[in-house]
Design an enzyme around this catalytic site. Structure first.
Site, PDB file in Angstrom:
ATOM      1  N   TRP A 101       0.825  -1.210   0.000  1.00 28.32           N
ATOM      2  CA  TRP A 101       0.000   0.000   0.000  1.00 28.32           C
ATOM      3  C   TRP A 101       0.852   1.250   0.000  1.00 28.32           C
ATOM      4  CZ3 TRP A 101      -4.358  -0.900  -1.955  1.00 28.32           C
ATOM      5  CH2 TRP A 101      -5.068  -2.059  -1.644  1.00 28.32           C
ATOM      6  N   ASP A 168      -1.987   6.748   6.393  1.00 27.25           N
ATOM      7  CA  ASP A 168      -2.985   5.818   5.870  1.00 27.25           C
ATOM      8  C   ASP A 168      -3.304   4.848   7.008  1.00 27.25           C
ATOM      9  OD1 ASP A 168      -4.439   3.825   4.659  1.00 27.25           O
ATOM     10  OD2 ASP A 168      -3.006   3.415   3.050  1.00 27.25           O
ATOM     11  N   LYS A 192     -12.550  -1.705   6.151  1.00 27.25           N
ATOM     12  CA  LYS A 192     -11.729  -2.623   6.934  1.00 27.25           C
ATOM     13  C   LYS A 192     -12.229  -2.674   8.380  1.00 27.25           C
ATOM     14  CE  LYS A 192      -8.793  -3.157   3.425  1.00 27.25           C
ATOM     15  NZ  LYS A 192      -7.953  -2.068   2.933  1.00 27.25           N
TER      16      LYS A 192
HETATM   17  C1  LIG Z   1      -7.318  -1.579   1.651  1.00 26.97           C
HETATM   18  C2  LIG Z   1      -6.264  -0.584   1.787  1.00 26.97           C
HETATM   19  C3  LIG Z   1      -6.127   0.477   0.890  1.00 26.97           C
HETATM   20  C4  LIG Z   1      -7.006   0.627  -0.335  1.00 26.97           C
HETATM   21  O1  LIG Z   1      -8.281   0.921   0.037  1.00 26.97           O
HETATM   22  P1  LIG Z   1      -9.444   1.164  -1.044  1.00 26.97           P
HETATM   23  O2  LIG Z   1     -10.525   1.708  -0.197  1.00 26.97           O
HETATM   24  O3  LIG Z   1      -9.736  -0.162  -1.663  1.00 26.97           O
HETATM   25  O4  LIG Z   1      -8.944   2.125  -2.045  1.00 26.97           O
HETATM   26  C5  LIG Z   1      -5.133   1.407   1.119  1.00 26.97           C
HETATM   27  N1  LIG Z   1      -4.318   1.319   2.179  1.00 26.97           N
HETATM   28  C6  LIG Z   1      -4.411   0.309   3.072  1.00 26.97           C
HETATM   29  C7  LIG Z   1      -3.489   0.264   4.227  1.00 26.97           C
HETATM   30  C8  LIG Z   1      -5.389  -0.665   2.904  1.00 26.97           C
HETATM   31  O5  LIG Z   1      -5.496  -1.664   3.791  1.00 26.97           O
END
Ligand SMILES: *Cc1c(COP(=O)(O)O)cnc(C)c1O
Length: 356
Positions: A101, A168, A192
């Site tokens: 990511w 993030d 998540k």
């Molecule tokens: C799942 C995830 C993403 C991407 O998320 P989307 O909502 O599918 O764009 C980005 N960063 C992390 C750490 C993730 O777990």
């Protein structure tokens, strides 16, 4: 039979949240209308946004400059929206590269300005977190990924940064007590740990904005979303509502300190079994192990698929590493009950008795 969902996202949510969401889809709070048919500009929906924002402010202990937004496009959109709004083309942003990511975030930032990757654990296939690095004081911001969902790494401590810190938090948001004031920008896809897919939570310090010289398309400019209170265009109303239900649930559980303790004890049970069981081995440095996404492998690779099938047959679905890394992964977000983890541990023990 109700199964335990160990998938990484979309992911498990509390049963009560599913029940309340289902009820609101039929009729929201006795208003004679479904949640998903009402206007995003109705007073009923405004109350949903207001309350969700308030929970986020309180859980993160935010100050008045930190604006809470519910946007769309996922965390992936934030990879480009952040540098678009914040990084001038002659400036430099610092990034920590700890996995798939962060690599994607770095790729997008390079479109807008200079990027300095100040440390990376790519040399060991992202099995640890780099600990020694210097954050350049001339960087416009420093970007971290607090939890690497795919590799199973989590930052136990948030680094002290001399420049604005951007995080993030997609896969560990509200999994522990954190002071949101440390961050100039926090973002997380909802799917998540806080809701269904569709909404992206962004907390942005408005003092960061209005400093780039490029033109920003209206829909991508954070200032328009702040001005319009996340209602600049039609937002993902269902997803925001379910996020609200989950935020209420967090409060009802006793808040983040209670949630955090529960997450620590759930992860400890699972890692203890991985370390004890002769068939399995953890794949990341112990001190960097994620409490959310537990990654391990089967020492005899021919047993990986059978274990996965055995877990699935017995009600534990989604115990599979990301397609890019293989191995096994159990995502044990806030809503995963202790019982789910205990069942998985029992299955690991039974599998060992049959195969060791
Ligand atoms: C799942 C995830 C993403 C991407 O998320 P989307 O909502 O599918 O764009 C980005 N960063 C992390 C750490 C993730 O777990």
């Amino acid at each position: 039979m109700k199964k335990y969902n160990f998938y990484s996202g979309p992911a498990i949510l509390p049963p009560v949240v599913f029940q309340q969401a289902a009820k609101a889809v039929i009729e929201l709070d006795d208003i004679g209308l479904s949640l998903i048919e009402i206007s995003h500009r109705s007073k009923e929906f405004q109350a949903v946004v207001d309350e969700a924002v308030q929970h986020v402010q309180e859980l993160f202990h935010l100050n008045a400059d930190q604006k809470v937004l519910f946007l769309q496009g996922g965390a992936t959109m934030q990879f480009c929206q952040i540098p678009y709004n914040i990084l001038n083309s002659d400036e430099k942003a610092a990034y920590l590269d700890i996995g798939s990511w962060s690599k994607k975030a770095i790729k997008e930032a390079k479109i807008f300005g200079n990027v300095e990757v100040i440390a990376s654990s790519a040399d060991k296939n992202y099995s640890y977190l780099p600990k020694t690095y210097t954050i350049p004081s001339d960087a416009t911001y420093f970007h971290i990924t607090t939890n690497e969902t795919i590799h199973g790494l989590q930052m136990q401590d948030i680094p002290q940064s001399p420049v604005p810190l951007i995080a993030d938090m997609s896969s560990d948001i509200f999994s522990r007590e954190l002071d949101g004031k440390q961050f100039s920008l926090i973002y997380a896809g909802a799917q998540k740990n806080i809701g269904p897919s569709g909404a992206t939570l962004v907390v942005v310090n408005e003092r960061m904005l209005g400093k780039v010289s490029r033109q920003i398309p209206t829909i991508l400019d954070y200032r328009n979303h702040i001005k319009d209170g996340s209602l600049h265009n039609t937002p993902s109303t269902f997803s925001i509502y379910v996020c609200l239900l989950t935020l209420r649930w967090i409060r009802e559980q006793g808040g983040l300190t209670v949630i955090e303790q529960r997450n620590i004890s759930k992860a400890a049970k699972l890692y203890a079994e991985i370390d004890r069981n002769v068939l399995f081995e953890g794949t990341v440095a112990r001190e960097d192990r994620s409490l959310m996404n537990v990654c391990w492998k089967v020492l005899r690779p021919e047993l990986e698929e059978p274990f996965h099938a055995f877990a699935k047959e017995n009600g534990c679905v989604g115990i599979k590493g990301h397609r890019s890394v293989g191995g096994l992964r159990a995502s044990i977000y806030n809503a995963m009950p202790v019982k789910g983890v205990e069942l998985l541990v029992e299955l690991m023990q039974e599998f060992e008795r049959k195969n060791a």
